[in-house]
Motif scaffolding. Structure first.
Motif, PDB file in Angstrom:
ATOM      1  N   SER A 115      15.084  59.605  60.292  1.00 47.68           N
ATOM      2  CA  SER A 115      15.111  58.542  59.499  1.00 47.68           C
ATOM      3  C   SER A 115      15.721  58.875  58.086  1.00 47.68           C
ATOM      4  O   SER A 115      15.713  59.888  57.521  1.00 47.68           O
ATOM      5  N   GLY A 116      16.149  57.923  57.343  1.00 45.42           N
ATOM      6  CA  GLY A 116      16.646  58.183  56.044  1.00 45.42           C
ATOM      7  C   GLY A 116      16.858  56.721  55.066  1.00 45.42           C
ATOM      8  O   GLY A 116      16.878  55.796  55.743  1.00 45.42           O
ATOM      9  N   VAL A 117      17.455  56.997  54.048  1.00 46.88           N
ATOM     10  CA  VAL A 117      17.883  55.937  53.186  1.00 46.88           C
ATOM     11  C   VAL A 117      19.341  55.939  52.889  1.00 46.88           C
ATOM     12  O   VAL A 117      20.029  56.918  52.615  1.00 46.88           O
ATOM     13  N   ILE A 118      19.747  54.581  53.359  1.00 52.11           N
ATOM     14  CA  ILE A 118      21.208  54.389  53.027  1.00 52.11           C
ATOM     15  C   ILE A 118      21.659  54.619  51.633  1.00 52.11           C
ATOM     16  O   ILE A 118      21.265  53.931  50.571  1.00 52.11           O
ATOM     17  N   THR A 119      22.599  55.636  51.398  1.00 53.34           N
ATOM     18  CA  THR A 119      23.023  55.878  50.110  1.00 53.34           C
ATOM     19  C   THR A 119      24.438  55.197  49.691  1.00 53.34           C
ATOM     20  O   THR A 119      24.677  55.127  48.414  1.00 53.34           O
ATOM     21  N   GLU A 120      25.278  55.006  50.724  1.00 49.96           N
ATOM     22  CA  GLU A 120      26.610  54.545  50.410  1.00 49.96           C
ATOM     23  C   GLU A 120      26.764  53.683  51.679  1.00 49.96           C
ATOM     24  O   GLU A 120      26.691  54.028  52.843  1.00 49.96           O
ATOM     25  N   SER A 121      27.210  52.286  51.508  1.00 50.28           N
ATOM     26  CA  SER A 121      27.588  51.385  52.560  1.00 50.28           C
ATOM     27  C   SER A 121      28.487  50.281  52.267  1.00 50.28           C
ATOM     28  O   SER A 121      28.369  49.929  50.933  1.00 50.28           O
ATOM     29  N   ASP A 122      29.120  49.844  53.011  1.00 49.65           N
ATOM     30  CA  ASP A 122      30.035  48.509  52.772  1.00 49.65           C
ATOM     31  C   ASP A 122      29.284  47.526  53.397  1.00 49.65           C
ATOM     32  O   ASP A 122      29.967  46.212  53.447  1.00 49.65           O
ATOM     33  N   LEU A 123      28.127  47.391  53.946  1.00 48.31           N
ATOM     34  CA  LEU A 123      27.222  46.530  54.654  1.00 48.31           C
ATOM     35  C   LEU A 123      26.473  45.813  53.413  1.00 48.31           C
ATOM     36  O   LEU A 123      25.648  46.388  52.612  1.00 48.31           O
ATOM     37  N   PRO A 124      26.722  44.631  52.949  1.00 45.40           N
ATOM     38  CA  PRO A 124      26.125  43.920  52.068  1.00 45.40           C
ATOM     39  C   PRO A 124      24.391  44.215  52.151  1.00 45.40           C
ATOM     40  O   PRO A 124      23.967  43.832  53.124  1.00 45.40           O
ATOM     41  N   GLY A 125      23.760  44.463  50.841  1.00 45.32           N
ATOM     42  CA  GLY A 125      22.478  44.865  50.888  1.00 45.32           C
ATOM     43  C   GLY A 125      21.836  46.076  51.445  1.00 45.32           C
ATOM     44  O   GLY A 125      20.724  46.110  51.529  1.00 45.32           O
ATOM     45  N   ALA A 126      22.646  46.668  52.131  1.00 47.83           N
ATOM     46  CA  ALA A 126      22.226  47.929  52.696  1.00 47.83           C
ATOM     47  C   ALA A 126      21.531  49.045  52.021  1.00 47.83           C
ATOM     48  O   ALA A 126      20.764  49.898  52.447  1.00 47.83           O
ATOM     49  N   GLU A 127      22.380  49.063  51.121  1.00 45.55           N
ATOM     50  CA  GLU A 127      22.272  50.415  50.201  1.00 45.55           C
ATOM     51  C   GLU A 127      20.887  50.384  49.652  1.00 45.55           C
ATOM     52  O   GLU A 127      20.167  49.548  49.092  1.00 45.55           O
ATOM     53  N   GLY A 128      19.961  51.741  49.779  1.00 42.58           N
ATOM     54  CA  GLY A 128      18.643  51.674  49.234  1.00 42.58           C
ATOM     55  C   GLY A 128      17.657  51.267  50.365  1.00 42.58           C
ATOM     56  O   GLY A 128      16.215  51.477  50.198  1.00 42.58           O
ATOM     57  N   LYS A 129      18.264  51.008  51.627  1.00 42.43           N
ATOM     58  CA  LYS A 129      17.095  50.626  52.670  1.00 42.43           C
ATOM     59  C   LYS A 129      16.933  51.739  53.546  1.00 42.43           C
ATOM     60  O   LYS A 129      18.032  52.466  53.932  1.00 42.43           O
ATOM     61  N   ARG A 130      15.865  51.704  54.243  1.00 43.57           N
ATOM     62  CA  ARG A 130      15.489  53.182  55.219  1.00 43.57           C
ATOM     63  C   ARG A 130      15.942  52.606  56.652  1.00 43.57           C
ATOM     64  O   ARG A 130      15.729  51.377  57.018  1.00 43.57           O
ATOM     65  N   VAL A 131      16.590  53.522  57.483  1.00 44.47           N
ATOM     66  CA  VAL A 131      16.982  53.178  58.726  1.00 44.47           C
ATOM     67  C   VAL A 131      16.473  54.567  59.764  1.00 44.47           C
ATOM     68  O   VAL A 131      16.321  55.509  59.050  1.00 44.47           O
ATOM     69  N   GLY A 132      16.328  54.270  60.869  1.00 42.73           N
ATOM     70  CA  GLY A 132      15.878  55.276  61.804  1.00 42.73           C
ATOM     71  C   GLY A 132      16.598  55.423  62.944  1.00 42.73           C
ATOM     72  O   GLY A 132      17.078  54.149  63.399  1.00 42.73           O
ATOM     73  N   VAL A 133      17.262  56.433  63.441  1.00 42.05           N
ATOM     74  CA  VAL A 133      17.536  56.576  64.948  1.00 42.05           C
ATOM     75  C   VAL A 133      16.958  57.704  65.724  1.00 42.05           C
ATOM     76  O   VAL A 133      16.465  58.531  65.340  1.00 42.05           O
ATOM     77  N   THR A 134      17.073  57.235  66.959  1.00 46.50           N
ATOM     78  CA  THR A 134      16.658  58.214  68.142  1.00 46.50           C
ATOM     79  C   THR A 134      17.851  58.841  68.768  1.00 46.50           C
ATOM     80  O   THR A 134      18.631  57.993  69.244  1.00 46.50           O
ATOM     81  N   VAL A 135      17.791  60.002  69.079  1.00 40.96           N
ATOM     82  CA  VAL A 135      18.600  60.680  70.064  1.00 40.96           C
ATOM     83  C   VAL A 135      17.952  61.267  71.063  1.00 40.96           C
ATOM     84  O   VAL A 135      17.060  62.023  71.003  1.00 40.96           O
ATOM     85  N   HIS A 136      18.587  60.972  72.351  1.00 37.80           N
ATOM     86  CA  HIS A 136      18.232  62.060  73.577  1.00 37.80           C
ATOM     87  C   HIS A 136      19.303  62.939  73.964  1.00 37.80           C
ATOM     88  O   HIS A 136      20.680  62.048  74.386  1.00 37.80           O
ATOM     89  N   ASP A 137      19.187  64.101  73.723  1.00 37.27           N
ATOM     90  CA  ASP A 137      20.255  64.890  74.049  1.00 37.27           C
ATOM     91  C   ASP A 137      20.308  65.560  75.653  1.00 37.27           C
ATOM     92  O   ASP A 137      19.631  66.309  76.214  1.00 37.27           O
ATOM     93  N   LEU A 138      21.138  64.776  76.217  1.00 37.42           N
ATOM     94  CA  LEU A 138      21.316  64.779  77.619  1.00 37.42           C
ATOM     95  C   LEU A 138      22.586  65.463  78.222  1.00 37.42           C
ATOM     96  O   LEU A 138      23.078  65.244  79.218  1.00 37.42           O
ATOM     97  N   GLY A 139      23.079  66.398  77.443  1.00 32.70           N
ATOM     98  CA  GLY A 139      24.434  66.932  77.616  1.00 32.70           C
ATOM     99  C   GLY A 139      25.427  66.104  77.353  1.00 32.70           C
ATOM    100  O   GLY A 139      25.811  65.509  76.343  1.00 32.70           O
ATOM    101  N   ARG A 140      26.456  65.839  78.565  1.00 34.32           N
ATOM    102  CA  ARG A 140      27.407  65.038  78.439  1.00 34.32           C
ATOM    103  C   ARG A 140      27.143  63.394  78.429  1.00 34.32           C
ATOM    104  O   ARG A 140      27.907  62.540  78.468  1.00 34.32           O
ATOM    105  N   HIS A 141      25.593  63.102  78.580  1.00 32.95           N
ATOM    106  CA  HIS A 141      25.442  61.868  78.930  1.00 32.95           C
ATOM    107  C   HIS A 141      24.114  61.365  77.842  1.00 32.95           C
ATOM    108  O   HIS A 141      23.159  60.742  78.123  1.00 32.95           O
ATOM    109  N   ASP A 142      24.480  61.739  76.398  1.00 31.42           N
ATOM    110  CA  ASP A 142      23.438  61.478  75.388  1.00 31.42           C
ATOM    111  C   ASP A 142      23.192  60.084  75.439  1.00 31.42           C
ATOM    112  O   ASP A 142      24.126  59.246  75.676  1.00 31.42           O
ATOM    113  N   ARG A 143      22.336  59.653  74.812  1.00 32.02           N
ATOM    114  CA  ARG A 143      21.653  58.361  74.761  1.00 32.02           C
ATOM    115  C   ARG A 143      21.281  58.119  73.120  1.00 32.02           C
ATOM    116  O   ARG A 143      20.975  59.042  72.477  1.00 32.02           O
ATOM    117  N   LEU A 144      21.354  56.880  72.579  1.00 31.77           N
ATOM    118  CA  LEU A 144      20.792  56.750  71.260  1.00 31.77           C
ATOM    119  C   LEU A 144      20.263  55.433  71.015  1.00 31.77           C
ATOM    120  O   LEU A 144      20.598  54.322  72.053  1.00 31.77           O
TER     121      LEU A 144
END
Length: 188
Positions: A115-144
């Motif tokens: 997770s982290g806080v958006i520091t730069e974006s061209d999406l209105p209102g997004a800067e300063g907001k926290r987001v999270g991402v999940t990754v599953h490392d499956l080699g050539r078939h990764d998921r997110l």
């Protein structure tokens, strides 16, 4: 003439020997420096790196890139993770991108939640907001997966707490996945 040839050959042999000795000494110098710096290194406590595009049948261009790390010395506190991640989503020439400063990284096996806080974006209102991402490392078939799948678009929906995201429900586009997860091994 014979004597002159012997002197030239002897002189050449001496120069070659001196050159070889100098080269050997010079080539050993880096090895000696390497040996001094070959002290046991601790591997980092956790990491998520790599870039991939998501698969969308409509042809959306969605890219995620990660460079997130938890230092060995911070093994007990995933909220001391550092680094950045980026994402972008474009379709038919419109869309947005964001750069995020990491504030937490937890990994387990081949799965990472960052997770982290958006520091730069061209999406209105997004800067300063926290987001999270999940990754599953499956080699050539990764998921997110990403937090805004359930909380609403960054800047319009609710912010997740640190190290919270959704299940990795998205498929990575064939041939683009190269995510690498270094598993966290906390002392329990």
């Amino acid at each position: 003439m014979k004597r002159c040839t012997k002197i030239v050959m002897l002189g050449s042999a001496l120069l070659l020997t001196a050159g070889a000795a100098s080269a050997a000494t010079a080539s050993n110098a880096p090895r000696q420096q390497e040996a001094a710096s070959d002290a046991p290194r601790q591997r980092e406590a956790a990491a998520l790196t790599g870039t991939a595009k998501l698969y969308r049948s409509a042809g959306d261009d969605i890219t995620f890139s990660f460079d997130a790390h938890l230092a060995a010395k911070d093994k007990a506190d995933p909220m001391k993770a550092t680094g950045t991640f980026r994402f972008s989503h474009y379709l038919n020439g419109s869309g947005a991108r964001a750069e995020v400063e990491v504030d937490c990284l937890i990994t387990g096996g081949k799965v990472a939640v960052v997770s982290g806080v958006i520091t730069e974006s061209d999406l209105p209102g997004a800067e300063g907001k926290r987001v999270g991402v999940t990754v599953h490392d499956l080699g050539r078939h990764d998921r997110l997966g990403y937090s805004w799948a359930s909380t609403g678009r960054p800047g319009e929906g609710d912010e997740p707490p640190r190290c919270v995201s959704s299940a990795p429900f998205e498929k990575v586009k064939k041939g683009t996945g190269d995510f690498t997860v270094v598993p966290w091994q906390p002392e329990l």
